[in-house]
Design an enzyme around this catalytic site. Structure first.
Site, PDB file in Angstrom:
ATOM      1  N   ALA A 167       0.825  -1.209   0.000  1.00 18.27           N
ATOM      2  CA  ALA A 167       0.000   0.000   0.000  1.00 18.27           C
ATOM      3  C   ALA A 167       0.858   1.257   0.000  1.00 18.27           C
ATOM      4  O   ALA A 167       0.500   2.264  -0.621  1.00 18.27           O
ATOM      5  CB  ALA A 167      -0.943  -0.003   1.200  1.00 18.27           C
ATOM      6  N   ASP A 168       1.985   1.225   0.678  1.00 22.30           N
ATOM      7  CA  ASP A 168       2.882   2.390   0.708  1.00 22.30           C
ATOM      8  C   ASP A 168       3.453   2.676  -0.674  1.00 22.30           C
ATOM      9  O   ASP A 168       3.421   3.818  -1.157  1.00 22.30           O
ATOM     10  CB  ASP A 168       4.031   2.144   1.684  1.00 22.30           C
ATOM     11  CG  ASP A 168       3.620   2.323   3.133  1.00 22.30           C
ATOM     12  OD1 ASP A 168       2.813   3.221   3.425  1.00 22.30           O
ATOM     13  OD2 ASP A 168       4.115   1.570   3.979  1.00 22.30           O
TER      14      ASP A 168
END
Length: 361
Positions: A167-168
């Site tokens: 997700a980062d």
């Protein structure tokens, strides 16, 4: 110009992964990135093996940047950040929604000082909405976007977080594209813009498996089959399981061992064991992959993390390069395909030594 973003000034108010991952891409592409750190430094300065005061994690995410230490809680800090923003093209921050406003350096203040500014705000749930106040890291997003739940469906149990900050990095990539598009608009109109980049949006947009849920389709695992040759060599064979099964029964003499009346689960298990037995026919990895090539099947060796950077392909593609460690030696960092694989990288910012309102970190 040797790199496409030379002359671009980026003020980096980020920490941990998503923000620093984005700002390092700008540095790789030639932008002058100035990272603002608190007196105790970015928390990642303490993650990973330390050499000459710099941790491995911090080095990977911040190589190529300059930095300045500012305690944003001090009264004079906002004035200094505003001054820096007046000569910047881009500001990138990844605090929780509302934090930069409380610090006096939010979009309304910075854009008033510099109307041409482009600002990227990365947060878990965006700048507005019922969840905007919640802190978020990649594992939280992996839980709330269905990634962990999907793995649990296939593997059983409560599910586990993948060992990758998906997700980062997805959010950083989407954010970088958005900033470049905004700069294009700024050059045409003379006006900057504020980009609200929520991790939940970026993760769902990038998760092609999750999209099946919109049509209530059952999700199939398409990642491939891990097969083991007689010498223990592990190879992933990519392809839909039914296609692979048809290929083996048509060209390799594999027969269906499924007993009459078997359930679907029993049928899948029996065929998986038949494919595993076929792989064991090959004495070693070389003869196995040679046959996979003859069958025109895509394959990859299962390697340990430490082996990734030591292969012929890694050296040919320059997956890692040596940078100055600021102590008379060098340290390896991962390259980015957007701009750092073929040219030297500047060393990371120097170790933190000061705790004043403004100082070099």
């Amino acid at each position: 110009m040797e790199r496409p973003l030379e002359g671009l000034k980026v003020l980096d108010l980020t920490r941990v992964v998503a923000g620093p991952f984005a700002t390092r891409m700008f540095a790789d592409l030639g932008a002058d990135v100035v990272k603002i750190e608190p007196p105790d430094g970015d928390v990642t300065r303490f993650w990973g093996a330390k050499r000459h005061g710099l941790s491995g994690f911090y080095t990977q995410q911040n190589v190529g940047k300059r930095n300045i230490c500012i305690d944003l809680r001090q009264p004079a800090a906002a004035e200094l950040v505003i001054e820096l923003a007046t000569v910047a093209d881009v500001v990138i921050e990844n605090y929780r929604a509302g934090v930069v406003d409380r610090l006096g350096i939010g979009w309304s203040v910075l854009s008033a000082a510099n109307p041409r500014l482009v600002m990227l705000s990365i947060s878990g749930y965006g700048q507005i909405g019922s969840a905007s106040h919640r802190p978020s890291y990649a594992p939280v997003m992996h839980a709330e976007t269905g990634l962990i739940g999907r793995q649990a469906q296939f593997d059983g149990g409560p599910g586990t977080d993948p060992m990758l900050s998906i997700a980062d990095t997805n959010t950083a990539l989407h954010g970088t594209v958005a900033v470049l598009a905004a700069l294009r608009m700024r050059d045409a109109t003379g006006t900057g813009q504020h980009i609200d980049m929520a991790m939940i949006n970026a993760q769902v947009a990038t998760d092609d498996y999750a999209h099946h849920a919109l049509d209530h389709e059952p999700i199939q695992r398409l990642g491939g089959q891990v097969l083991v040759a007689a010498d223990g060599s592990r190879v992933l064979v990519s392809g839909e399981a039914r296609y692979l099964w048809k290929l083996l029964t048509t060209h390799e003499g594999v027969t269906d061992p499924t007993p009459p009346g078997a359930t679907l689960e029993e049928k899948i298990a029996a065929r998986a064991e038949a494919m595993a037995a076929w792989a064991r026919r090959f004495a070693d990895r070389d003869t196995f992959v040679a046959r996979l090539d003859e069958l025109a099947l895509p394959w990859g060796d299962i390697v340990e993390p430490q082996e990734v950077f030591d292969s012929d392909v890694a050296r040919e593609r320059r997956l890692a390069v040596e940078v100055d460690d600021r102590a008379g030696g060098t340290r390896r960092v991962v390259t980015r395909p957007t701009g750092s694989a073929r040219r030297p990288l500047a060393p990371p910012p120097v170790p933190h030594t000061a705790a004043s309102t403004t100082a070099s970190c």
